[in-house]
Design an enzyme around this catalytic site. Structure first.
Site, PDB file in Angstrom:
ATOM      1  N   HIS A  73      34.782  57.289   7.126  1.00  0.00           N
ATOM      2  CA  HIS A  73      35.723  56.282   7.609  1.00  0.00           C
ATOM      3  C   HIS A  73      35.233  55.601   8.869  1.00  0.00           C
ATOM      4  O   HIS A  73      34.268  56.038   9.501  1.00  0.00           O
ATOM      5  CB  HIS A  73      37.121  56.881   7.800  1.00  0.00           C
ATOM      6  CG  HIS A  73      37.242  57.831   8.952  1.00  0.00           C
ATOM      7  ND1 HIS A  73      37.061  59.178   8.819  1.00  0.00           N
ATOM      8  CD2 HIS A  73      37.528  57.622  10.263  1.00  0.00           C
ATOM      9  CE1 HIS A  73      37.231  59.770   9.999  1.00  0.00           C
ATOM     10  NE2 HIS A  73      37.503  58.849  10.896  1.00  0.00           N
ATOM     11  N   ASP A  75      36.222  54.106  12.625  1.00  0.00           N
ATOM     12  CA  ASP A  75      37.143  54.175  13.769  1.00  0.00           C
ATOM     13  C   ASP A  75      37.132  52.821  14.465  1.00  0.00           C
ATOM     14  O   ASP A  75      36.089  52.386  14.962  1.00  0.00           O
ATOM     15  CB  ASP A  75      36.674  55.216  14.801  1.00  0.00           C
ATOM     16  CG  ASP A  75      36.874  56.655  14.359  1.00  0.00           C
ATOM     17  OD1 ASP A  75      37.705  56.915  13.478  1.00  0.00           O
ATOM     18  OD2 ASP A  75      36.191  57.532  14.935  1.00  0.00           O
ATOM     19  N   HIS A  79      41.943  52.802  17.905  1.00  0.00           N
ATOM     20  CA  HIS A  79      42.224  54.197  17.532  1.00  0.00           C
ATOM     21  C   HIS A  79      42.475  55.054  18.774  1.00  0.00           C
ATOM     22  O   HIS A  79      43.204  56.037  18.714  1.00  0.00           O
ATOM     23  CB  HIS A  79      41.040  54.743  16.733  1.00  0.00           C
ATOM     24  CG  HIS A  79      41.143  56.180  16.353  1.00  0.00           C
ATOM     25  ND1 HIS A  79      42.314  56.760  15.910  1.00  0.00           N
ATOM     26  CD2 HIS A  79      40.217  57.170  16.348  1.00  0.00           C
ATOM     27  CE1 HIS A  79      42.091  58.044  15.647  1.00  0.00           C
ATOM     28  NE2 HIS A  79      40.840  58.319  15.920  1.00  0.00           N
ATOM     29  N   HIS A 207      35.250  59.276  21.356  1.00  0.00           N
ATOM     30  CA  HIS A 207      36.400  58.406  21.125  1.00  0.00           C
ATOM     31  C   HIS A 207      36.757  57.653  22.414  1.00  0.00           C
ATOM     32  O   HIS A 207      36.960  56.440  22.410  1.00  0.00           O
ATOM     33  CB  HIS A 207      37.605  59.231  20.654  1.00  0.00           C
ATOM     34  CG  HIS A 207      37.529  59.668  19.228  1.00  0.00           C
ATOM     35  ND1 HIS A 207      36.938  60.846  18.832  1.00  0.00           N
ATOM     36  CD2 HIS A 207      37.956  59.076  18.087  1.00  0.00           C
ATOM     37  CE1 HIS A 207      37.023  60.957  17.520  1.00  0.00           C
ATOM     38  NE2 HIS A 207      37.630  59.906  17.039  1.00  0.00           N
TER      39      HIS A 207
HETATM   40 MN    MN Z   1      38.473  58.772  12.927  1.00  0.00          MN
END
Ligand code: MN
Length: 257
Positions: A73, A75, A79, A207
């Site tokens: 997937h 991001d 997110h 992230h």
């Molecule tokens: Mn993710």
């Protein structure tokens, strides 16, 4: 002028090969499990509508249910809280879905230590050998972890202290997020952060630093062993989910034979 007819010929002749970097998507595709106090993402699930039967005599089709962050997937920046005012997955410019790939091979290190962390010095050593990471590159962290991709327990590699999978520490995530003009980071594991990332000085640093710097993530990649250290082109195609934070994604690489 770009020579797309030459590319078309090279695709037809096999001089340029198309490598699928995507994991298969089905009910057993591994997903991230968070501590129980948090919300959980959903597994992928097909729900049959008809199968050449009374509900549809000549047609087979399904609905599907999934989390945005299930399987291979994408991001998107929104997110993470650090990128909350940046693009959702539908807003990512299409020119930023395609770019040159660099492959950093740490299969041996990850086999010896599942908590292996990529350091800034590793990136600098890679660049000394292969040249600077190009502008607009996908940085692909090859760890060999995809060999566990059909076994959710081995893939998560968790014990009483949580999952043990390779990743990046905060310093290296910040370096990629701020010192290199990349599209994003691609990994073989369930998410772009290390299994132990919750406990780092900056939790989930990839992230935090990548989404916050308008960069992207690609996860659960396979077949990175079929890519050269540099020279491939990677195409990531997430669904254009309006307001979405990510999407299951088909990821393809063009490789010159
Ligand atoms: Mn993710």
């Amino acid at each position: 002028m770009a020579n797309l007819s030459a590319l078309a010929q090279e695709l037809a002749s096999g001089a340029v090969q198309v490598i699928d970097l995507t994991s298969p998507l089905h009910e057993e595709t591994p997903i991230l499990t968070l501590p129980p106090e948090f919300g959980q993402t959903a597994k992928f699930k097909l729900e049959q509508i008809s199968n050449y039967d009374e509900k549809g005599p000549a047609w087979y089709w399904n609905n599907f249910h999934t989390g945005e962050h299930t399987g291979t997937h994408f991001d998107a920046p929104n997110h993470w809280v650090t990128g909350k005012d940046l693009d959702d997955v539908s807003q990512v410019p299409p020119s930023r879905l395609i770019g040159p790939a660099v492959v950093l091979d740490f299969v041996k290190e990850a086999a010896a230590n599942p908590d292996f962390l990529l350091e800034v010095s590793h990136i600098e050593a890679w660049e000394k050998e292969h040249g600077a990471i190009p502008k607009g590159a996908w940085v692909l962290f090859r760890t060999g972890w995809s060999k566990f991709g059909d076994d959710p327990v081995a893939f998560a590699n968790a014990d009483e202290n949580g999952p043990h999978t390779p990743g990046l520490p905060p310093e290296c995530a910040e370096y990629l997020g701020t010192k290199r003009d990349i599209l994003g980071l691609g990994v073989e594991t369930v998410g772009i952060d290390a299994g132990g990332a919750f406990g780092m000085s900056v939790p989930f640093p990839c992230h935090n630093m990548l989404m916050g710097n308008n960069k992207y993530g690609l996860t659960q990649l396979r077949n990175l062993d079929k890519l050269p250290p540099q020279g491939a082109i990677v195409i990531a195609a997430p669904l254009k989910i309006v307001g979405g934070s990510g999407s299951p994604c088909r990821v393809l690489a063009l490789v010159s034979k």
